[in-house]
Design an enzyme around this catalytic site. Sequence first.
Site, PDB file in Angstrom:
ATOM      1  N   LYS A 119     100.619  43.638   5.600  1.00 25.60           N
ATOM      2  CA  LYS A 119     100.868  42.452   4.785  1.00 25.60           C
ATOM      3  C   LYS A 119     100.158  42.615   3.454  1.00 25.60           C
ATOM      4  O   LYS A 119      99.092  43.232   3.375  1.00 25.60           O
ATOM      5  CB  LYS A 119     100.338  41.188   5.486  1.00 25.60           C
ATOM      6  CG  LYS A 119     100.550  39.902   4.695  1.00 25.60           C
ATOM      7  CD  LYS A 119     100.012  38.681   5.433  1.00 25.60           C
ATOM      8  CE  LYS A 119     100.231  37.413   4.618  1.00 25.60           C
ATOM      9  NZ  LYS A 119      99.719  36.208   5.297  1.00 25.60           N
TER      10      LYS A 119
ATOM     11  N   GLU B 159      93.240  24.670   2.351  1.00 26.48           N
ATOM     12  CA  GLU B 159      92.806  25.688   3.312  1.00 26.48           C
ATOM     13  C   GLU B 159      91.291  25.736   3.448  1.00 26.48           C
ATOM     14  O   GLU B 159      90.569  25.915   2.468  1.00 26.48           O
ATOM     15  CB  GLU B 159      93.336  27.057   2.872  1.00 26.48           C
ATOM     16  CG  GLU B 159      93.083  28.162   3.866  1.00 26.48           C
ATOM     17  CD  GLU B 159      93.776  29.455   3.480  1.00 26.48           C
ATOM     18  OE1 GLU B 159      93.479  30.479   4.104  1.00 26.48           O
ATOM     19  OE2 GLU B 159      94.609  29.446   2.553  1.00 26.48           O
TER      20      GLU B 159
ATOM     21  N   GLU C 142     103.964  36.351   9.829  1.00 21.01           N
ATOM     22  CA  GLU C 142     102.945  36.295   8.772  1.00 21.01           C
ATOM     23  C   GLU C 142     101.785  35.398   9.199  1.00 21.01           C
ATOM     24  O   GLU C 142     100.608  35.733   9.003  1.00 21.01           O
ATOM     25  CB  GLU C 142     103.584  35.759   7.485  1.00 21.01           C
ATOM     26  CG  GLU C 142     102.607  35.632   6.329  1.00 21.01           C
ATOM     27  CD  GLU C 142     103.235  34.959   5.114  1.00 21.01           C
ATOM     28  OE1 GLU C 142     102.470  34.584   4.206  1.00 21.01           O
ATOM     29  OE2 GLU C 142     104.475  34.779   5.081  1.00 21.01           O
TER      30      GLU C 142
ATOM     31  N   GLU D  85     109.464  31.452  -3.697  1.00 19.32           N
ATOM     32  CA  GLU D  85     108.265  30.794  -3.170  1.00 19.32           C
ATOM     33  C   GLU D  85     107.178  30.688  -4.239  1.00 19.32           C
ATOM     34  O   GLU D  85     106.521  29.660  -4.379  1.00 19.32           O
ATOM     35  CB  GLU D  85     107.720  31.560  -1.967  1.00 19.32           C
ATOM     36  CG  GLU D  85     106.472  30.921  -1.371  1.00 19.32           C
ATOM     37  CD  GLU D  85     105.991  31.597  -0.108  1.00 19.32           C
ATOM     38  OE1 GLU D  85     104.758  31.625   0.109  1.00 19.32           O
ATOM     39  OE2 GLU D  85     106.835  32.086   0.669  1.00 19.32           O
TER      40      GLU D  85
END
Length: 469
Positions: free
Chosen positions: A221, A271, A308, A442
């Site tokens: 990733k 987050e 992901e 995105e």
Amino acid sequence: MVQAPANFSALLSAATAASRRLEEEGVLSLSLPMGPLDPLLALSHLGGSNDFRFLWDGAPGLSIAAAGVCNGLELSGPRRFELAQRFSSLSLSRLALEPAPCPPLARPRVLLAFAFFESPLHPGTGAAGVKAVLPSWQLSRQGRHCWLRLQRSLGGDVTARSVAEELWDTRQRLETLALTGHTGAIAGEPVGLAHGSNWQAGYRSALDRALELVERGELQKLVLAVRQQLVLDAPLDPLRLLAHLRHSQPGSCRFLWQQSEREALVGASPERLLTLRQGQLRSDALAGTAPLGEPADDLLQSRKDRHEHELVVETITAVLQKAGLEPRRPRRPRLARHGSLVHLHTPITASLRGQAPLTLAEALHPTPAVAGLPRREAMAWLRSLEPFERGHYAAPIGWIDTEGDTDLRVAIRSGTLRGRQLELTAGAGLVRGSQPERELQEVALKLGVLQQQLNLPLAAGFSQPAGAR
């Protein structure tokens, strides 16, 4: 039960007694309860116009306004987390506190802003690896409870009496402002955009190279970011941006880190890198994004997004296990709404076993949600493919208090304001099966949503995807 000084004579007596306990290089730290006052509105009345300013806006939870520097640290290098922990522990242990003990919301805090990388790519440029501040002023509020704290090193004209007088007078002034409603409500004419940079062309070439690395299996990733430069019609007070973020991002933690009048980091992080409360740790796995309005099952059933997301969950869990903890997590992610975006979210919890907070933060940063896997290789490729310094973007920001309770958020959904210049940064997670057009969309979605959340018109050339309104 905490007994706060009831009048100035009691405060002065407590301050004098505390000052006698001070050792060399110690700091007198006095606090008083006060009537409820919004830290966002109070911040402009704390410290001087050129002072350091900090806001931690978790309303309706804990909110903190801080100003001025009583003691500070700024450095780069591989030992930055270790040295920031040492600075925090030493600074907080040298305080002569009154009252002691104090309620959790009133505890003194060292404020922390890390950079994404341990050092700038070019010495003398970019953000330092870590900045830590023991502030002079701290106003904390939770619910209707509010405390004002002042911290000063004694010596010369600064005495226990002068600190007590300054705190008492400032509390009276702030309470008068609150009662009369003259707190300087944050308002003003809307600011327009004079220019917005075109980021798509440069990003597409980097995106193609990153996807090639992922498809070949060199990386599991990579979270490739883009930076957009906006030029505003006029300079903008960062507190106005924060006021708009409070309404547009109610589920996030809004933050401000302002070193000077010339530069301010502003954002609303959804987050949590780690939160420590009474020996309990929580970290958030947040990966997989869709605009609000799309059917929830589209995100929950997306193989790409679930893959992901699971990479992030597995990595955080493995890091905590390696640190000797026993992390717990729900079996399936849930949806978390933050403004106009929806994310896959898995909370991960554990009981602490004596580990230092910033040692755990170092082990966790950066998570695969903002960097990639394997971590070392992903970080090297980000240095190569991103034509800008990440600075504070996607790095830990937050605080640690006298009892070791800690809150560090990941500085995403953020921008850096320099007068009329506003830098916005956003990224997308690339894994095997990622489609270039979807990743471009995105990133565009995140940049456009952030502009709207800051109450700015969309930059020219931005086409808002369906469902992002």
